[in-house]
Motif scaffolding. Structure first.
Motif, PDB file in Angstrom:
ATOM      1  N   VAL A 182       0.843  -1.203   0.000  1.00 30.78           N
ATOM      2  CA  VAL A 182       0.000   0.000   0.000  1.00 30.78           C
ATOM      3  C   VAL A 182       0.876   1.250   0.000  1.00 30.78           C
ATOM      4  O   VAL A 182       0.626   2.195  -0.761  1.00 30.78           O
ATOM      5  CB  VAL A 182      -0.959  -0.005   1.218  1.00 30.78           C
ATOM      6  CG1 VAL A 182      -1.636   1.335   1.392  1.00 30.78           C
ATOM      7  CG2 VAL A 182      -1.993  -1.105   1.065  1.00 30.78           C
ATOM      8  N   ILE A 183       1.926   1.249   0.820  1.00 34.57           N
ATOM      9  CA  ILE A 183       2.823   2.397   0.890  1.00 34.57           C
ATOM     10  C   ILE A 183       3.527   2.598  -0.449  1.00 34.57           C
ATOM     11  O   ILE A 183       3.649   3.734  -0.938  1.00 34.57           O
ATOM     12  CB  ILE A 183       3.833   2.238   2.042  1.00 34.57           C
ATOM     13  CG1 ILE A 183       3.098   2.352   3.383  1.00 34.57           C
ATOM     14  CG2 ILE A 183       4.946   3.267   1.960  1.00 34.57           C
ATOM     15  CD1 ILE A 183       3.946   2.001   4.585  1.00 34.57           C
ATOM     16  N   GLU A 184       3.974   1.512  -1.083  1.00 30.42           N
ATOM     17  CA  GLU A 184       4.620   1.617  -2.390  1.00 30.42           C
ATOM     18  C   GLU A 184       3.662   2.193  -3.418  1.00 30.42           C
ATOM     19  O   GLU A 184       4.056   3.013  -4.253  1.00 30.42           O
ATOM     20  CB  GLU A 184       5.116   0.242  -2.845  1.00 30.42           C
ATOM     21  CG  GLU A 184       6.329  -0.249  -2.088  1.00 30.42           C
ATOM     22  CD  GLU A 184       6.692  -1.699  -2.402  1.00 30.42           C
ATOM     23  OE1 GLU A 184       6.000  -2.331  -3.239  1.00 30.42           O
ATOM     24  OE2 GLU A 184       7.663  -2.184  -1.813  1.00 30.42           O
ATOM     25  N   ASP A 185       2.401   1.791  -3.368  1.00 32.39           N
ATOM     26  CA  ASP A 185       1.407   2.327  -4.302  1.00 32.39           C
ATOM     27  C   ASP A 185       1.188   3.819  -4.080  1.00 32.39           C
ATOM     28  O   ASP A 185       1.050   4.582  -5.044  1.00 32.39           O
ATOM     29  CB  ASP A 185       0.083   1.570  -4.174  1.00 32.39           C
ATOM     30  CG  ASP A 185       0.176   0.134  -4.692  1.00 32.39           C
ATOM     31  OD1 ASP A 185       1.154  -0.187  -5.394  1.00 32.39           O
ATOM     32  OD2 ASP A 185      -0.731  -0.670  -4.371  1.00 32.39           O
ATOM     33  N   VAL A 186       1.150   4.243  -2.823  1.00 30.50           N
ATOM     34  CA  VAL A 186       0.982   5.670  -2.515  1.00 30.50           C
ATOM     35  C   VAL A 186       2.180   6.466  -3.027  1.00 30.50           C
ATOM     36  O   VAL A 186       2.021   7.524  -3.652  1.00 30.50           O
ATOM     37  CB  VAL A 186       0.778   5.883  -0.992  1.00 30.50           C
ATOM     38  CG1 VAL A 186       0.884   7.348  -0.622  1.00 30.50           C
ATOM     39  CG2 VAL A 186      -0.570   5.332  -0.563  1.00 30.50           C
ATOM     40  N   SER A 225       4.205   5.646  -5.434  1.00 32.94           N
ATOM     41  CA  SER A 225       4.133   5.641  -6.894  1.00 32.94           C
ATOM     42  C   SER A 225       3.132   6.688  -7.395  1.00 32.94           C
ATOM     43  O   SER A 225       3.414   7.420  -8.349  1.00 32.94           O
ATOM     44  CB  SER A 225       3.731   4.250  -7.383  1.00 32.94           C
ATOM     45  OG  SER A 225       3.558   4.248  -8.774  1.00 32.94           O
ATOM     46  N   SER A 226       1.980   6.769  -6.748  1.00 35.60           N
ATOM     47  CA  SER A 226       0.970   7.767  -7.135  1.00 35.60           C
ATOM     48  C   SER A 226       1.498   9.187  -6.944  1.00 35.60           C
ATOM     49  O   SER A 226       1.280  10.057  -7.788  1.00 35.60           O
ATOM     50  CB  SER A 226      -0.300   7.586  -6.317  1.00 35.60           C
ATOM     51  OG  SER A 226      -0.891   6.348  -6.597  1.00 35.60           O
ATOM     52  N   LEU A 227       2.204   9.408  -5.839  1.00 31.37           N
ATOM     53  CA  LEU A 227       2.769  10.734  -5.589  1.00 31.37           C
ATOM     54  C   LEU A 227       3.824  11.090  -6.628  1.00 31.37           C
ATOM     55  O   LEU A 227       3.898  12.244  -7.084  1.00 31.37           O
ATOM     56  CB  LEU A 227       3.363  10.805  -4.179  1.00 31.37           C
ATOM     57  CG  LEU A 227       2.354  10.782  -3.034  1.00 31.37           C
ATOM     58  CD1 LEU A 227       3.082  10.704  -1.697  1.00 31.37           C
ATOM     59  CD2 LEU A 227       1.451  11.995  -3.080  1.00 31.37           C
ATOM     60  N   GLU A 228       4.636  10.112  -7.019  1.00 32.38           N
ATOM     61  CA  GLU A 228       5.651  10.371  -8.040  1.00 32.38           C
ATOM     62  C   GLU A 228       5.002  10.694  -9.383  1.00 32.38           C
ATOM     63  O   GLU A 228       5.464  11.577 -10.103  1.00 32.38           O
ATOM     64  CB  GLU A 228       6.596   9.175  -8.164  1.00 32.38           C
ATOM     65  CG  GLU A 228       7.553   9.058  -6.989  1.00 32.38           C
ATOM     66  CD  GLU A 228       8.389   7.784  -7.016  1.00 32.38           C
ATOM     67  OE1 GLU A 228       8.121   6.883  -7.848  1.00 32.38           O
ATOM     68  OE2 GLU A 228       9.313   7.699  -6.195  1.00 32.38           O
ATOM     69  N   LYS A 229       3.923   9.985  -9.719  1.00 28.34           N
ATOM     70  CA  LYS A 229       3.202  10.277 -10.961  1.00 28.34           C
ATOM     71  C   LYS A 229       2.622  11.687 -10.920  1.00 28.34           C
ATOM     72  O   LYS A 229       2.683  12.430 -11.899  1.00 28.34           O
ATOM     73  CB  LYS A 229       2.088   9.258 -11.193  1.00 28.34           C
ATOM     74  CG  LYS A 229       2.573   7.926 -11.678  1.00 28.34           C
ATOM     75  CD  LYS A 229       1.405   6.965 -11.887  1.00 28.34           C
ATOM     76  CE  LYS A 229       1.897   5.585 -12.249  1.00 28.34           C
ATOM     77  NZ  LYS A 229       0.781   4.634 -12.404  1.00 28.34           N
ATOM     78  N   ALA A 230       2.036  12.037  -9.779  1.00 28.95           N
ATOM     79  CA  ALA A 230       1.465  13.383  -9.638  1.00 28.95           C
ATOM     80  C   ALA A 230       2.551  14.440  -9.781  1.00 28.95           C
ATOM     81  O   ALA A 230       2.347  15.476 -10.428  1.00 28.95           O
ATOM     82  CB  ALA A 230       0.765  13.517  -8.290  1.00 28.95           C
ATOM     83  N   LYS A 231       3.715  14.178  -9.193  1.00 32.66           N
ATOM     84  CA  LYS A 231       4.831  15.134  -9.293  1.00 32.66           C
ATOM     85  C   LYS A 231       5.268  15.281 -10.741  1.00 32.66           C
ATOM     86  O   LYS A 231       5.482  16.393 -11.224  1.00 32.66           O
ATOM     87  CB  LYS A 231       6.003  14.673  -8.433  1.00 32.66           C
ATOM     88  CG  LYS A 231       7.168  15.611  -8.488  1.00 32.66           C
ATOM     89  CD  LYS A 231       8.366  15.087  -7.736  1.00 32.66           C
ATOM     90  CE  LYS A 231       9.532  16.042  -7.909  1.00 32.66           C
ATOM     91  NZ  LYS A 231      10.800  15.410  -7.675  1.00 32.66           N
ATOM     92  N   SER A 232       5.398  14.157 -11.444  1.00 34.35           N
ATOM     93  CA  SER A 232       5.829  14.236 -12.843  1.00 34.35           C
ATOM     94  C   SER A 232       4.776  14.935 -13.695  1.00 34.35           C
ATOM     95  O   SER A 232       5.113  15.633 -14.649  1.00 34.35           O
ATOM     96  CB  SER A 232       6.149  12.850 -13.397  1.00 34.35           C
ATOM     97  OG  SER A 232       4.980  12.075 -13.506  1.00 34.35           O
TER      98      SER A 232
END
Length: 155
Positions: free
Chosen positions: A80-84, A86-93
């Motif tokens: 779950v933490i890895e998914d969060v 990953s989502s934050l990194e996508k949002a940043k990009s």
């Protein structure tokens, strides 16, 4: 060397203690317990049945099962933490191109404003030159007499 009848067969030995009673089957214990005709333990003199202690292996198996469940739970939390993350990194990009677009638009607005200011200044300068030319033409025409211009009353 022949095998004696008292030597246990190695194939019959097991690392798993499925027979709980065999674990506590010591000579001292045999004196205090009694069995019925079927071989089942009977109640002792106090009227309560003898509780069998839990096997060392059974306790370790239970502990291992608990630890496995906990490990699985920790792995799920990590996922779950890895998914969060990953989502934050996508949002940043995704925000990086947005910021680039915002900066580009701001630069374009700044250039358009500069061009408008330059055009306005050029228009004023052109209007000022035109006004000076007209002023100098008026001054030239006002200082010399118009040729062939005569008054009304003739001679």
């Amino acid at each position: 060397m022949s095998k004696s009848t008292n030597t246990p067969n190695i194939d019959d030995l097991s690392l798993y203690d499925s027979d709980q009673e065999a674990l506590v089957d010591t000579p001292a214990h045999r004196k205090t317990k009694s069995r019925d005709a079927n071989g089942a333990p009977t109640e002792n003199a106090s009227g309560t049945s003898k509780q069998r202690p839990e096997s060392k292996y059974t306790a370790e198996e239970a502990r291992e099962a608990t630890l496995r469940k906990e490990l699985e739970s920790v792995r799920n939390i990590n996922k779950v933490i890895e998914d969060v993350v990953s989502s934050l990194e996508k949002a940043k990009s995704n925000m990086d191109p947005d910021l680039a677009d915002i900066e580009s638009e701001a630069f374009q607005r700044q250039q358009a404003a500069e061009q408008s200011r330059i055009h306005e200044q050029m228009r004023r300068e052109a209007a000022a030159r035109k006004a000076e030319e007209e002023e100098s033409r008026r001054a030239e025409t006002g200082s010399r007499p118009a040729s062939g211009a005569r008054g009304r009353g003739g001679a």
